[in-house]
Design a protein around this motif. Structure first.
Motif, mmCIF file in Angstrom:
data_model
loop_
_atom_site.group_PDB
_atom_site.id
_atom_site.type_symbol
_atom_site.label_atom_id
_atom_site.label_comp_id
_atom_site.label_asym_id
_atom_site.label_seq_id
_atom_site.Cartn_x
_atom_site.Cartn_y
_atom_site.Cartn_z
ATOM 1 N N ALA A 148 0.838 -1.191 0.000
ATOM 2 C CA ALA A 148 0.000 0.000 0.000
ATOM 3 C C ALA A 148 0.879 1.250 0.000
ATOM 4 O O ALA A 148 1.852 1.322 0.745
ATOM 5 N N PRO A 149 0.584 2.242 -0.829
ATOM 6 C CA PRO A 149 1.399 3.450 -0.883
ATOM 7 C C PRO A 149 1.165 4.333 0.332
ATOM 8 O O PRO A 149 0.126 4.271 0.976
ATOM 9 N N SER A 150 2.151 5.143 0.644
ATOM 10 C CA SER A 150 2.030 6.087 1.741
ATOM 11 C C SER A 150 1.117 7.233 1.329
ATOM 12 O O SER A 150 1.261 7.805 0.255
ATOM 13 N N PHE A 151 0.151 7.562 2.203
ATOM 14 C CA PHE A 151 -0.742 8.686 1.953
ATOM 15 C C PHE A 151 0.065 9.965 1.754
ATOM 16 O O PHE A 151 -0.182 10.755 0.845
ATOM 17 N N LYS A 152 1.073 10.163 2.585
ATOM 18 C CA LYS A 152 1.901 11.364 2.503
ATOM 19 C C LYS A 152 2.656 11.415 1.184
ATOM 20 O O LYS A 152 2.715 12.460 0.523
ATOM 21 N N THR A 153 3.233 10.292 0.770
ATOM 22 C CA THR A 153 3.994 10.260 -0.486
ATOM 23 C C THR A 153 3.113 10.581 -1.680
ATOM 24 O O THR A 153 3.481 11.382 -2.549
ATOM 25 N N VAL A 154 1.951 9.947 -1.733
ATOM 26 C CA VAL A 154 1.033 10.183 -2.849
ATOM 27 C C VAL A 154 0.549 11.631 -2.854
ATOM 28 O O VAL A 154 0.472 12.265 -3.909
ATOM 29 N N LEU A 155 0.240 12.164 -1.693
ATOM 30 C CA LEU A 155 -0.261 13.529 -1.623
ATOM 31 C C LEU A 155 0.806 14.528 -2.084
ATOM 32 O O LEU A 155 0.510 15.472 -2.833
ATOM 33 N N ILE A 156 2.055 14.313 -1.672
ATOM 34 C CA ILE A 156 3.134 15.223 -2.085
ATOM 35 C C ILE A 156 3.407 15.094 -3.571
ATOM 36 O O ILE A 156 3.515 16.102 -4.294
ATOM 37 N N ALA A 157 3.524 13.862 -4.069
ATOM 38 C CA ALA A 157 3.843 13.653 -5.480
ATOM 39 C C ALA A 157 2.734 14.178 -6.386
ATOM 40 O O ALA A 157 3.002 14.857 -7.392
ATOM 41 N N SER A 158 1.486 13.880 -6.042
ATOM 42 C CA SER A 158 0.378 14.355 -6.870
ATOM 43 C C SER A 158 0.289 15.880 -6.811
ATOM 44 O O SER A 158 -0.009 16.544 -7.812
#
Length: 405
Positions: free
Chosen positions: A7-17
């Motif tokens: 499962a991807p990190s919520f923080k990582t996805v939010l920053i990258a997106s």
């Protein structure tokens, strides 16, 4: 491989997106700076460049549902990678093509496809699927704020690049920057494992029929048309409008558009935050009504650099604040399984409005010699959108349960 089982990190996805949106939306908001340089270099009227930008916005919306379907089915990373390639190609097309018809078609297809694959519609689904339900509206607000930050941060850079490297050189530099920045970010957009649910799974066709037969979805689509019309008319034609009115200093237009981006950071964030506490339909209605009032006051007040700055700051608070609220309504009613696709359909309506706002601005200016009629249309549409958002029912749709033996 672009996806993994973990499962991807919520923080990582939010920053990258968010950074993808910063680059994509930041560059796109500055296209108005090229209206006069490109038109003068090729001997075109403003209608030609306006038509190219209008077609780009229309095709952005038309490609949006398909980009959303691909993101829901194959993963957001692959879609954003395609968007980066199309974006770079579209910027090169703007720099190198001087035949009007070829220019208009190429800009429309390449940049329209690029934005469909790299903006809100493409990343909405992964943000909605990764974010906890209690923080979903807030996460959409963060995404909207990231797009606004791009407008604030990149538009002065774009204007500076045009001044120092020429309008063509600026496009070459931005084309390279898109690839260098967006490709690594896309690789961070890993999808969460799909959630299993009991009973038969809803198909894409069933999801589309369900949405378009639902009255609240129809009203949301109609309201989003107005948002697109208002934003793209102002974003593309504001620099030329100010110059026509005697504000010849180009820094006034740059500052105005940058202020829109700066204040929209706060507008988008707090719209998403408030959307988790209050009915989103009331917030949407308030935003559209306030836009109509603000535009009216701007037209009635004496035009000075400070009146422009105040107008820009006010519009900035309202600029993309509709995005987290609209996506939140869609997710709340239909769930997140086909969120990218359904948001793409809503956004298509937004882009039809964008097409008409950009093109009609150029067409009526060529016909009448002023933007007055289009300004009045934006006011009337704002009042219309304020009214039709009020009866939207935000409750989750009731689906028939499968019969048991």
């Amino acid at each position: 491989m672009l996806t993994v089982d973990r499962a991807p990190s919520f923080k990582t996805v939010l920053i990258a997106s968010g950074l993808v949106l910063t680059v994509s939306m930041g560059i796109r908001h500055g296209f108005g700076f090229w209206l006069q340089p490109i038109s003068q270099a090729h001997g075109w009227t403003r209608e030609t460049y306006s038509l190219a930008q209008a077609l780009q916005n229309l095709l952005w919306g038309a490609f949006g549902p398909f980009a959303g379907m691909a993101a829901d089915r194959f993963g957001t990373a692959r879609v954003v990678l395609l968007g980066a390639l199309l974006y770079a190609a579209g910027l090169l097309w703007m720099a190198m093509v001087d035949q009007p018809t070829v220019y208009v078609i190429g800009v429309g297809i390449l940049l329209g496809g690029a934005l469909a694959c790299s903006s809100f519609g493409a990343v909405t689904g992964i943000v909605g699927r990764v974010a906890p339900e209690s923080r979903r509206s807030w996460a959409f607000g963060i995404s909207g704020a990231a797009g606004s930050f791009g407008q604030f941060a990149l538009m002065p850079i774009e204007q500076q690049l045009i001044s120092t490297s020429g309008w063509q050189g600026a496009l070459y530099i931005l084309s390279a920057a898109v690839l260098l920045l967006m490709v690594p970010l896309a690789l961070q957009l890993r999808e969460p494992p799909p959630q299993k649910s009991g009973g038969p799974q809803q198909s894409i066709a069933e999801a589309i029929r369900e949405a378009f037969s639902h009255r609240p979805f129809q009203l949301l689509v109609a309201g989003y048309f107005v948002c697109g019309f208002q934003l793209m008319f102002i974003g593309v034609h504001m620099p030329s409008y100010l110059k026509d009115k005697g504000l010849l200093d180009p820094t006034v237009a740059v500052m105005a558009l940058a202020l829109i981006g700066l204040f929209n950071i706060f507008g988008s964030y707090y719209a998403g935050k408030l959307g988790g506490r209050f009915p989103k339909r009331y917030l949407l209605s308030t935003i559209y009504f306030t836009r109509a009032v603000l535009i009216t006051l701007f037209l009635l007040a004496p035009l000075t650099s400070w009146s422009v700055y105040i107008f820009a700051a006010g519009m900035g608070l309202l600029w993309l604040s509709t995005v987290p609220l609209t996506n939140g309504v869609v997710a709340g009613i239909f769930g997140v399984r086909y969120l990218s696709m359904l948001s793409g359909f809503v956004f298509f309506s937004h882009q039809v409005g964008s097409f008409l706002g950009v093109w009609l601005g150029g067409y009526l200016f060529t016909l009448q010699g002023s933007y007055n009629t289009v300004w009045l249309i934006t006011v009337g549409l704002g009042l219309f959108a304020a009214l039709i958002n009020l009866p939207i029912n935000e409750k989750p749709i009731a689906r028939a349960q499968p019969a048991t033996a």
